[in-house]
Write a protein that holds these residues in place. Sequence first.
Motif, short mmCIF file in Angstrom:
data_model
loop_
_atom_site.label_atom_id
_atom_site.label_comp_id
_atom_site.label_asym_id
_atom_site.label_seq_id
_atom_site.Cartn_x
_atom_site.Cartn_y
_atom_site.Cartn_z
N GLU A 96 0.87 -1.28 -0.04
CA GLU A 96 0.03 0.13 0.15
C GLU A 96 0.94 1.23 0.03
O GLU A 96 0.47 2.19 -0.63
CB GLU A 96 -0.86 -0.03 1.21
CG GLU A 96 -2.28 -0.56 1.17
CD GLU A 96 -3.28 -0.52 1.99
OE1 GLU A 96 -3.38 0.71 2.62
OE2 GLU A 96 -4.05 -1.42 2.37
N ILE A 97 2.04 1.39 0.82
CA ILE A 97 2.70 2.44 0.90
C ILE A 97 3.54 2.69 -0.68
O ILE A 97 3.49 3.78 -1.02
CB ILE A 97 3.69 2.22 1.89
CG1 ILE A 97 3.35 2.39 3.35
CG2 ILE A 97 5.02 3.21 1.55
CD1 ILE A 97 4.22 1.72 4.39
N GLN A 124 1.09 7.19 -6.69
CA GLN A 124 0.09 8.11 -6.84
C GLN A 124 0.58 9.56 -6.38
O GLN A 124 0.34 10.38 -7.24
CB GLN A 124 -1.08 7.58 -5.84
CG GLN A 124 -1.78 6.47 -6.45
CD GLN A 124 -3.05 6.50 -5.53
OE1 GLN A 124 -3.11 6.50 -4.28
NE2 GLN A 124 -4.27 6.03 -6.13
N ILE A 125 1.43 9.66 -5.30
CA ILE A 125 1.72 10.88 -4.94
C ILE A 125 2.67 11.43 -6.26
O ILE A 125 2.45 12.73 -6.51
CB ILE A 125 2.69 11.02 -3.78
CG1 ILE A 125 1.96 10.60 -2.57
CG2 ILE A 125 3.67 12.19 -3.52
CD1 ILE A 125 2.55 10.38 -1.11
N LYS A 126 3.66 10.60 -6.77
CA LYS A 126 4.53 11.13 -7.92
C LYS A 126 3.64 11.43 -8.98
O LYS A 126 3.84 12.33 -9.67
CB LYS A 126 5.65 9.94 -8.37
CG LYS A 126 6.64 10.38 -9.20
CD LYS A 126 7.67 9.43 -9.24
CE LYS A 126 8.56 9.88 -10.50
NZ LYS A 126 8.57 11.18 -11.22
N GLU A 170 2.04 14.71 -8.33
CA GLU A 170 3.17 15.80 -8.46
C GLU A 170 3.41 15.96 -9.97
O GLU A 170 3.52 17.30 -10.31
CB GLU A 170 4.36 15.41 -7.61
CG GLU A 170 4.32 15.48 -6.14
CD GLU A 170 5.50 14.91 -5.33
OE1 GLU A 170 6.21 14.28 -6.12
OE2 GLU A 170 5.67 15.09 -4.24
N ASP A 171 3.53 15.11 -10.66
CA ASP A 171 4.02 15.18 -12.13
C ASP A 171 2.62 16.29 -12.88
O ASP A 171 2.88 16.89 -13.66
CB ASP A 171 3.99 13.92 -12.83
CG ASP A 171 5.32 13.55 -12.48
OD1 ASP A 171 6.04 14.09 -11.96
OD2 ASP A 171 5.45 11.98 -12.87
N ALA A 172 1.29 15.85 -12.44
CA ALA A 172 0.15 16.21 -12.78
C ALA A 172 -0.09 17.75 -12.46
O ALA A 172 -0.25 18.58 -13.22
CB ALA A 172 -1.25 15.63 -12.55
#
Length: 101
Positions: free
Chosen positions: A72-73, A79-81, A84-86
């Motif tokens: 999950e981590i 998802q965070i990356k 951030e790209d978006a």
Amino acid sequence: LYWLYKFKPKVAMSLFRSVRILPGLCARSMSGHVSDNKGGAFDKRERAQEEVYFRRIAEEQIKAMREHLHDEIDHHEKQIKHHEDAIKRHKERISEEKGKK
């Protein structure tokens, strides 16, 4: 147990979850009291074997839970990356639109 589920579904689901997560809970509470050997060597050995068995099951469950949490981590870090790209792309588009005006 159907009547318990029918009239008290939250209690029934909690009971089912606890039995599924900790299978040794019910077996431990029932074992050791039915024996005719009342504290003999075989009874002690059987209780020791049960303890080892349930401890091993608990360790396997904890290991599986840790692996799942690590998965999950990793998923959330990806998802965070992605987010951030978006955000970076959107900020670039905004600055490009401001430059065109």
